[in-house]
Enzyme design. Structure first.
Site, PDB file in Angstrom:
ATOM      1  N   CYS A 208       4.818   5.943 -14.404  1.00  0.00           N
ATOM      2  CA  CYS A 208       4.285   5.186 -15.537  1.00  0.00           C
ATOM      3  C   CYS A 208       4.622   5.889 -16.860  1.00  0.00           C
ATOM      4  O   CYS A 208       5.784   5.914 -17.255  1.00  0.00           O
ATOM      5  CB  CYS A 208       2.781   4.959 -15.355  1.00  0.00           C
ATOM      6  SG  CYS A 208       2.176   3.651 -16.414  1.00  0.00           S
TER       7      CYS A 208
ATOM      8  N   HIS B 195       2.653   2.512  -9.964  1.00  0.00           N
ATOM      9  CA  HIS B 195       1.813   3.599  -9.423  1.00  0.00           C
ATOM     10  C   HIS B 195       1.894   3.620  -7.902  1.00  0.00           C
ATOM     11  O   HIS B 195       1.158   2.880  -7.238  1.00  0.00           O
ATOM     12  CB  HIS B 195       0.354   3.398  -9.862  1.00  0.00           C
ATOM     13  CG  HIS B 195       0.143   3.639 -11.315  1.00  0.00           C
ATOM     14  ND1 HIS B 195      -0.055   4.896 -11.844  1.00  0.00           N
ATOM     15  CD2 HIS B 195       0.142   2.788 -12.361  1.00  0.00           C
ATOM     16  CE1 HIS B 195      -0.194   4.808 -13.149  1.00  0.00           C
ATOM     17  NE2 HIS B 195      -0.076   3.536 -13.495  1.00  0.00           N
TER      18      HIS B 195
ATOM     19  N   GLU C 281       0.736   5.832  -6.027  1.00  0.00           N
ATOM     20  CA  GLU C 281      -0.475   6.475  -5.491  1.00  0.00           C
ATOM     21  C   GLU C 281      -1.611   5.488  -5.270  1.00  0.00           C
ATOM     22  O   GLU C 281      -2.603   5.813  -4.620  1.00  0.00           O
ATOM     23  CB  GLU C 281      -0.925   7.619  -6.430  1.00  0.00           C
ATOM     24  CG  GLU C 281      -1.493   7.197  -7.780  1.00  0.00           C
ATOM     25  CD  GLU C 281      -0.435   6.887  -8.846  1.00  0.00           C
ATOM     26  OE1 GLU C 281       0.729   6.622  -8.468  1.00  0.00           O
ATOM     27  OE2 GLU C 281      -0.775   6.875 -10.038  1.00  0.00           O
TER      28      GLU C 281
END
Ligand code: XMP
Length: 518
Positions: A90, A177, A179
């Site tokens: 990001c 993202h 994660e």
């Protein structure tokens, strides 16, 4: 004897994105160590982590900031020449693009939520990806183009460069993202980076921290004596158990029973920890706490009094034992302060009873859990064979039941609340919602109301039942329990506790309420 080899690890630079801890945890879940440093860490600070891990790669986190802001968050660019792969996520993606002369500007639309990434080249970090991948986006700026030494690996409808890699250097960027679980193959993308790109080995195991912790404690404390404040929460219990294994009788775990513990709690803590071989001293300080709390109704004053008195009792015990070292159950998120993600709670004075009495004169502070997350501490607790109830205990505030009695605290009220709380706990833990709520407890309000007990009119207290779901206590939603469960709780409380004539259920979320009533 040769020293143990260091585990492979990834350094995460925190630019203030909300998912920074999540990145660190995802890496650890792969049995690769990770540490977070602030975004402005120097090359030297990054290199210093070489003392605890073999640095295999670096991840730059997201950020609410923009690379085009007046004072953008910067990176010590020497880190890019450290010789290990770097992945920007990001903001990290935009920063790497911008540092290399890419065109980064505010996008025509703000991409937020689940989006489709079109994978142009399923290679390196995107190895094994489909042509279209669901990814989680949250960005305002967009990378529009990159110099020719970069390869675009993916795009979206509004982001022409949604993933890239440098052709000669191990530099990578993902606009999304990985994660976050909504990026369906995010784990695979991170695994690609950690293992395939960085060449890490999965050689870090949280449970090894027991042996390592024992060695570290022995090295630090030598032949000295140590003391720990044992609240009965998982952190202090696991810390006490590890230090107990290292020091035997040279550590004392002081459990201050301030009279505001739950039913049989102090006895249970003592029994469990003694079974784990820890030298426990329960100090019965009920009278002195209650004396100081007499007539006090203001919640903040209550907390302050309890905090001060706690330190006094603890100091006396530490001195009596001759302890030169203070053991604390500090865990990793407690000590990582990251600009935006830092949670500064200013709503209540959270005097964390069991926290560091700053003015105490110790030679050193021992923190065997300082590198671990809560779930890793729980894994250690299980390895140490501490009882399940202790390892999975719901959070309980340091000042205990004092923040759950509205108004003055008296022995009579404490007794009633302890009984009501035990009923709520028992019913929830034996119900279909067991394991779901974050906290579940009773509160003794200062409202009295009329009821009928037997054939007689009664005028008694109102108990509020609070059951909430949460992930980190910063926000919480009230649970919607089955009516039958609430009815059982209400019936047992009004039948079993003569002073209570009414039971109500708290249907307020946090915010606007807090979890505790005071
Ligand atoms: P609130 O009530 O602020 O609570 O929503 C958030 C979480 O913190 C716990 N809590 C405390 N913990 N000392 C503590 O150690 C305190 O004074 C205290 N007050 C609240 C609360 O139980 C919840 O998990």
């Amino acid at each position: 004897m040769s020293p143990d080899p260091l585990p492979d690890g990834i350094v995460i630079l925190d630019f203030g994105g909300q998912y920074c801890h999540l990145i660190a945890r995802r890496v650890r879940e792969m049995n690769v160590y990770s540490e977070i440093l602030p975004s402005d860490a120097s090359l030297e600070e990054v290199k210093a982590l070489g003392g605890v891990m073999v640095i295999k790669g670096i991840i730059l986190s997201g950020s609410p900031s923009s690379v085009n802001a007046e004072n953008p968050l910067k990176l010590d660019e020497r880190i890019l020449d450290l010789g290990v792969p770097v992945l920007g996520l990001c903001y990290g993606h935009q920063l790497l693009a911008s540092l290399h002369g890419g065109d980064v500007r505010k996008g025509s639309v703000r991409e937020y939520g689940s989006r489709t990434a079109f994978i142009d080249r399923p290679e390196h970090i995107l190895l094994g990806m489909q042509m279209e991948e669901p990814v989680w986006m949250s960005h305002g700026d967009t990378v529009y183009s990159l110099p020719s030494c970069f390869r675009v690996l993916a795009h979206t409808d509004s982001a022409p460069v949604a993933a890239f890699r440098h052709e000669e250097k191990p530099i990578y960027g993902l606009q999304w993202h990985p994660e976050v679980k909504h990026t369906i193959h995010g784990d695979k993308m991170l695994t690609n980076f950690v293992f395939k790109v960085c060449g890490s080995q999965p050689n870090w195991h949280p449970a090894d921290a027991v042996e390592e912790g024992i060695k570290a404690v022995l090295a630090q404390v030598g032949k000295g004596k140590a003391v720990i404040a044992l609240s009965g929460g998982v952190d202090s219990s696991v810390a006490a158990a590890i230090v107990g294994k290292a020091l035997g009788k040279r550590i004392i775990a002081v459990h201050v029973d301030h009279g505001m513990m739950r039913l049989h709690e102090s006895e249970q803590v003592k029994e469990a920890m003694e079974k784990a071989g820890v030298n426990v001293k329960v100090v019965d300080a009920k009278d002195r706490f209650l004396r100081r709390l007499r007539g006090v109704t203001d919640p903040e004053t209550k907390r302050k009094i309890i905090g001060e008195e706690f330190i006094r009792v603890f100091e006396e015990e530490a001195e009596r034992f001759g302890a030169k070292y203070l053991v604390q159950g500090t865990i990793y998120p407690d000590r990582i302060e990251s600009g935006i993600t830092r949670h500064a709670d200013t709503i209540k004075t959270h005097h964390n009873v069991g926290g560091l009495p700053i003015h105490m004169n110790f030679k050193g502070v021992v923190e065997p859990l300082k590198d671990l997350y809560k779930d890793e501490v729980r894994a250690l607790g299980e390895k140490l064979e501490l009882p399940r109830e202790l390892v999975w205990r719901q959070p309980f505030p340091g000042p205990g039941l004092a923040v759950r009695i509205v108004g003055e605290i008296t022995e009579e009220k404490l007794e009633a609340l302890r009984s009501a709380d035990a009923i709520v706990t028992d019913e929830v833990e034996h119900s279909e919602i067991a394991g779901v709520p974050w906290q579940y407890f009773a509160v003794l309000t200062d409202t009295k109301s009329t009821g009928v007990k037997g054939d007689e009119r009664a005028y008694g207290w109102t108990v509020a039942v609070r059951i909430v779901e949460s992930v980190d206590a910063m926000t919480a939603n009230f649970t919607r329990p089955p009516w039958d469960l609430l009815e059982r709780i209400s019936t047992r409380i009004t039948n079993g506790i003569p002073e209570v004539t009414r039971v109500v259920y708290d249907i307020t979320n946090k915010p606007p309420s807090t979890i505790e009533w005071e």
